[in-house]
Design a protein around this motif. Structure first.
Motif, PDB file in Angstrom:
ATOM      1  N   SER A   1       0.840  -1.204   0.000  1.00 22.67           N
ATOM      2  CA  SER A   1       0.000   0.000   0.000  1.00 22.67           C
ATOM      3  C   SER A   1       0.876   1.256   0.000  1.00 22.67           C
ATOM      4  CB  SER A   1      -0.958   0.004   1.195  1.00 22.67           C
ATOM      5  OG  SER A   1      -0.271   0.026   2.431  1.00 22.67           O
ATOM      6  N   ASP A   2       2.010   1.211   0.730  1.00 21.27           N
ATOM      7  CA  ASP A   2       2.900   2.370   0.760  1.00 21.27           C
ATOM      8  C   ASP A   2       3.408   2.717  -0.638  1.00 21.27           C
ATOM      9  OD1 ASP A   2       2.647   2.684   3.464  1.00 21.27           O
ATOM     10  OD2 ASP A   2       4.710   2.143   3.971  1.00 21.27           O
ATOM     11  N   ALA A   3       3.762   1.688  -1.414  1.00 19.31           N
ATOM     12  CA  ALA A   3       4.292   1.938  -2.760  1.00 19.31           C
ATOM     13  C   ALA A   3       3.257   2.647  -3.624  1.00 19.31           C
ATOM     14  CB  ALA A   3       4.705   0.620  -3.411  1.00 19.31           C
ATOM     15  N   MET A   4       2.006   2.218  -3.520  1.00 21.53           N
ATOM     16  CA  MET A   4       0.941   2.846  -4.307  1.00 21.53           C
ATOM     17  C   MET A   4       0.663   4.259  -3.819  1.00 21.53           C
ATOM     18  SD  MET A   4      -1.707  -0.182  -5.244  1.00 21.53           S
ATOM     19  CE  MET A   4      -1.126  -1.563  -6.244  1.00 21.53           C
ATOM     20  N   CYS A   5       0.720   4.456  -2.507  1.00 18.63           N
ATOM     21  CA  CYS A   5       0.503   5.798  -1.956  1.00 18.63           C
ATOM     22  C   CYS A   5       1.573   6.762  -2.457  1.00 18.63           C
ATOM     23  CB  CYS A   5       0.527   5.761  -0.431  1.00 18.63           C
ATOM     24  SG  CYS A   5      -0.896   4.963   0.319  1.00 18.63           S
ATOM     25  N   GLU A   6       2.823   6.349  -2.391  1.00 13.06           N
ATOM     26  CA  GLU A   6       3.913   7.231  -2.808  1.00 13.06           C
ATOM     27  C   GLU A   6       3.766   7.636  -4.272  1.00 13.06           C
ATOM     28  OE1 GLU A   6       7.492   5.138  -1.825  1.00 13.06           O
ATOM     29  OE2 GLU A   6       7.191   5.340   0.342  1.00 13.06           O
ATOM     30  N   LYS A   7       3.421   6.680  -5.130  1.00 16.58           N
ATOM     31  CA  LYS A   7       3.243   6.996  -6.545  1.00 16.58           C
ATOM     32  C   LYS A   7       2.042   7.901  -6.755  1.00 16.58           C
ATOM     33  CE  LYS A   7       4.183   6.725 -10.928  1.00 16.58           C
ATOM     34  NZ  LYS A   7       5.394   7.373 -11.471  1.00 16.58           N
ATOM     35  N   ALA A   8       0.930   7.595  -6.080  1.00 14.98           N
ATOM     36  CA  ALA A   8      -0.282   8.404  -6.240  1.00 14.98           C
ATOM     37  C   ALA A   8      -0.038   9.845  -5.807  1.00 14.98           C
ATOM     38  CB  ALA A   8      -1.436   7.789  -5.449  1.00 14.98           C
ATOM     39  N   ILE A   9       0.640  10.021  -4.686  1.00 18.82           N
ATOM     40  CA  ILE A   9       0.908  11.367  -4.173  1.00 18.82           C
ATOM     41  C   ILE A   9       1.763  12.165  -5.152  1.00 18.82           C
ATOM     42  CG2 ILE A   9       2.120  12.668  -2.362  1.00 18.82           C
ATOM     43  CD1 ILE A   9       1.265  10.299  -0.451  1.00 18.82           C
ATOM     44  N   SER A  10       2.799  11.526  -5.697  1.00 15.06           N
ATOM     45  CA  SER A  10       3.667  12.239  -6.642  1.00 15.06           C
ATOM     46  C   SER A  10       2.915  12.621  -7.912  1.00 15.06           C
ATOM     47  CB  SER A  10       4.895  11.389  -6.982  1.00 15.06           C
ATOM     48  OG  SER A  10       4.535  10.212  -7.678  1.00 15.06           O
ATOM     49  N   LEU A  11       2.005  11.756  -8.363  1.00 13.70           N
ATOM     50  CA  LEU A  11       1.202  12.066  -9.550  1.00 13.70           C
ATOM     51  C   LEU A  11       0.253  13.229  -9.288  1.00 13.70           C
ATOM     52  CD1 LEU A  11       0.298   8.491 -10.891  1.00 13.70           C
ATOM     53  CD2 LEU A  11       1.869  10.136 -11.936  1.00 13.70           C
ATOM     54  N   VAL A  12      -0.356  13.253  -8.112  1.00 19.35           N
ATOM     55  CA  VAL A  12      -1.296  14.337  -7.785  1.00 19.35           C
ATOM     56  C   VAL A  12      -0.584  15.687  -7.757  1.00 19.35           C
ATOM     57  CG1 VAL A  12      -2.788  15.323  -6.002  1.00 19.35           C
ATOM     58  CG2 VAL A  12      -2.939  12.883  -6.547  1.00 19.35           C
ATOM     59  N   PHE A  13       0.530  15.767  -7.064  1.00 15.92           N
ATOM     60  CA  PHE A  13       1.243  17.044  -6.980  1.00 15.92           C
ATOM     61  C   PHE A  13       1.655  17.544  -8.365  1.00 15.92           C
ATOM     62  CE2 PHE A  13       1.956  16.469  -2.344  1.00 15.92           C
ATOM     63  CZ  PHE A  13       1.673  17.760  -1.941  1.00 15.92           C
ATOM     64  N   ARG A  14       2.024  16.622  -9.250  1.00 16.44           N
ATOM     65  CA  ARG A  14       2.490  17.040 -10.565  1.00 16.44           C
ATOM     66  C   ARG A  14       1.354  17.341 -11.537  1.00 16.44           C
ATOM     67  NH1 ARG A  14       6.556  13.753 -14.719  1.00 16.44           N
ATOM     68  NH2 ARG A  14       6.431  15.271 -16.409  1.00 16.44           N
ATOM     69  N   PHE A  15       0.314  16.480 -11.541  1.00 17.78           N
ATOM     70  CA  PHE A  15      -0.664  16.555 -12.624  1.00 17.78           C
ATOM     71  C   PHE A  15      -2.011  17.176 -12.250  1.00 17.78           C
ATOM     72  CE2 PHE A  15       2.261  13.262 -14.143  1.00 17.78           C
ATOM     73  CZ  PHE A  15       2.517  13.756 -15.417  1.00 17.78           C
ATOM     74  N   LEU A  16      -2.354  17.256 -10.959  1.00 19.20           N
ATOM     75  CA  LEU A  16      -3.640  17.870 -10.609  1.00 19.20           C
ATOM     76  C   LEU A  16      -3.702  19.341 -11.021  1.00 19.20           C
ATOM     77  CD1 LEU A  16      -6.439  17.892  -9.416  1.00 19.20           C
ATOM     78  CD2 LEU A  16      -5.428  18.087  -7.119  1.00 19.20           C
ATOM     79  N   PRO A  17      -2.670  20.153 -10.760  1.00 16.44           N
ATOM     80  CA  PRO A  17      -2.746  21.553 -11.222  1.00 16.44           C
ATOM     81  C   PRO A  17      -2.905  21.661 -12.735  1.00 16.44           C
ATOM     82  CG  PRO A  17      -0.990  21.292  -9.608  1.00 16.44           C
ATOM     83  CD  PRO A  17      -1.445  19.912  -9.968  1.00 16.44           C
ATOM     84  N   LEU A  18      -2.304  20.735 -13.488  1.00 11.03           N
ATOM     85  CA  LEU A  18      -2.415  20.765 -14.945  1.00 11.03           C
ATOM     86  C   LEU A  18      -3.822  20.401 -15.397  1.00 11.03           C
ATOM     87  CD1 LEU A  18       0.976  19.058 -15.928  1.00 11.03           C
ATOM     88  CD2 LEU A  18       0.449  21.507 -15.801  1.00 11.03           C
ATOM     89  N   ALA A  19      -4.414  19.377 -14.788  1.00  7.30           N
ATOM     90  CA  ALA A  19      -5.781  18.974 -15.137  1.00  7.30           C
ATOM     91  C   ALA A  19      -6.772  20.061 -14.752  1.00  7.30           C
ATOM     92  CB  ALA A  19      -6.135  17.658 -14.440  1.00  7.30           C
ATOM     93  N   TYR A  20      -6.512  20.726 -13.635  1.00  7.64           N
ATOM     94  CA  TYR A  20      -7.369  21.817 -13.176  1.00  7.64           C
ATOM     95  C   TYR A  20      -7.314  22.998 -14.146  1.00  7.64           C
ATOM     96  CZ  TYR A  20      -8.981  25.657 -10.155  1.00  7.64           C
ATOM     97  OH  TYR A  20      -9.634  26.752  -9.630  1.00  7.64           O
ATOM     98  N   LYS A  21      -6.116  23.304 -14.618  1.00  5.86           N
ATOM     99  CA  LYS A  21      -5.927  24.439 -15.513  1.00  5.86           C
ATOM    100  C   LYS A  21      -6.485  24.169 -16.901  1.00  5.86           C
ATOM    101  CE  LYS A  21      -2.267  27.455 -17.329  1.00  5.86           C
ATOM    102  NZ  LYS A  21      -0.804  27.705 -17.333  1.00  5.86           N
ATOM    103  N   ASP A  22      -6.306  22.940 -17.399  1.00  6.60           N
ATOM    104  CA  ASP A  22      -6.740  22.589 -18.751  1.00  6.60           C
ATOM    105  C   ASP A  22      -7.390  21.218 -18.727  1.00  6.60           C
ATOM    106  OD1 ASP A  22      -7.108  22.057 -21.420  1.00  6.60           O
ATOM    107  OD2 ASP A  22      -4.976  21.963 -21.936  1.00  6.60           O
ATOM    108  N   GLY A  23      -8.724  21.205 -18.675  1.00  4.70           N
ATOM    109  CA  GLY A  23      -9.454  19.946 -18.608  1.00  4.70           C
ATOM    110  C   GLY A  23      -9.225  19.051 -19.803  1.00  4.70           C
TER     111      GLY A  23
END
Length: 402
Positions: free
Chosen positions: A218-240
């Protein structure tokens, strides 16, 4: 997915004959996941079936359901579009009736977390009431938001509207056999929905990461998910329409779902269920508002034993290091991780307090005792890394009141 612990305190090393051992654990997931552009092609294999599509009216109006139906081959399709946010028991009952009327052989849930949760509950109740082996049926979860991870979990949240209470359901029978993650379906989500859903993903991952049932998988999946959110959520928010960002957020949501389905969540979600149920705040939004406060509580930086900070604090520091935030020591790592989450909330225009959101604070104060009791009784609280008494839970609530 399933995670079992055998024996009391299974996640804690125990000494046996002078050796340190960890009781046996299990991590598995049975949902088949099809992801990336064109993932809807998987539905072409659905042929000559009576199909019930569970969705909401917006998905119908948007043309999404027509698109989904176009992939089905020689199927009799019925559409139940009565799902609403935080689906109440009455909606589930109506869905069961629709299931019975069309004699469904296949169920396809198309929508956000509320829709997938409703479809899960419909299948579970149909099995019990109609005596149909729904857990052996073809069932697809097709998310149109990237937030709940409901497409791969054993959980569903149903609301008792009359009492303003959310009930988390938990059963392996609720887990969808197939998840289809097509980023095209999330491209139409409004920026506010993208923000709320994305912060739900981050909350899932951070809570599962410090859960008392956390494990290496579960830790491995959490670490990957967190890194993806920080990088890609602002981009998805800015340009759907950024399909790469949408794909990465779908993957993050799914991985965080797999993680918390295994490890559990914590007081962030239990408080969010209580507050959201009463004030009707979007689930991801209230999670985001609580997250910095709950992380500070769980880290408990004033508690140092033998020169060591809490496990939660050290794991937060690890995330800060993974994200390349300044984290030379535990205190610095925790503080900077919390600060970056607050900054992300600001970027996504998520209010920091209930007052800013527009809540009637007098009413919130009146129901404080009820909210705290509900939060501490919520199933998601069980795996929080730090125990909270009523006074401490009330303090967390007060911190976001404003």
């Amino acid at each position: 997915m399933e995670f079992r612990q055998y024996g009391e305190g299974a996640s804690v090393p125990v000494g046996v004959g002078g050796r340190m051992e960890v009781a046996m654990q299990e991590f598995s997931f049975s949902t088949r996941i099809f992801f990336g552009e064109g993932a809807l092609e998987r539905l072409r294999r659905v042929e000559d079936r009576r199909v019930l599509i569970v969705t909401d009216r917006f998905m119908v109006q948007l043309g999404t359901i027509e698109r989904v139906i176009s992939y089905l081959t020689r199927c009799q399709v019925s559409v139940f579009d009565g799902v609403v946010p935080d689906p109440p028991i009455e909606v589930v009952a109506a869905g069961v009736k629709a299931f019975e009327e069309c004699q469904a052989e296949t169920v396809i849930a198309v929508g956000g977390g509320s829709t997938i949760d409703a479809a899960k509950a419909i299948r579970a109740i149909a099995k019990k009431v109609l005596q149909v082996e729904t857990d052996k049926m073809e069932c697809f979860a097709v998310p149109t938001t990237s937030g709940t991870g409901s497409e791969v979990t054993d959980y569903a949240v149903i609301t008792d509207s009359a009492r303003g209470v959310k009930y988390p359901l938990d059963s392996q029978a609720l887990r969808p056999p197939v998840a289809i993650l097509d980023p095209y379906l999330t491209a139409s989500a409004p920026s506010s929905v993208t923000a709320d859903a994305g912060m739900d993903v981050l909350t899932h991952a951070l809570e599962a990461y410090v859960s008392t049932n956390a494990n290496d998988f579960s830790d491995a999946m959490c670490e990957k998910a967190i890194s993806l959110v920080f990088r890609f959520l602002p981009l998805a928010y800015k340009d759907g329409g950024d399909l790469l960002a949408r794909t990465k957020m779908q993957n993050a949501s799914c991985m965080a779902g797999l993680a918390f389905n295994s490890a559990g969540l914590g007081i962030n979600h239990s408080l969010a269920h209580a507050i959201g149920g009463k004030l009707h705040i979007a689930h991801g939004r209230i999670n985001a508002m609580l997250l910095p406060k709950v992380m500070a509580f769980n880290a408990d930086l004033s508690h140092v034993v033998g020169g060591e900070y809490t496990v939660a604090a050290r794991k937060y520091q690890r995330i800060a290091k993974i994200m390349d935030f300044p984290a030379a020591n535990v205190r610095l790592g925790v503080s900077n991780l919390i600060r970056e989450i607050e900054r992300l909330n600001h970027t996504l225009k998520i209010p920091s307090t209930l007052k800013e959101w527009g809540a009637d604070l007098a009413s919130v104060r009146e129901m404080q005792g009820e909210l705290v009791s509900a939060a501490l009784a919520d199933a998601t609280y069980a795996t929080n890394p730090r125990r909270a008494n009523e006074e401490e839970a009330a303090a967390l609530l007060k911190q976001i009141m404003g």
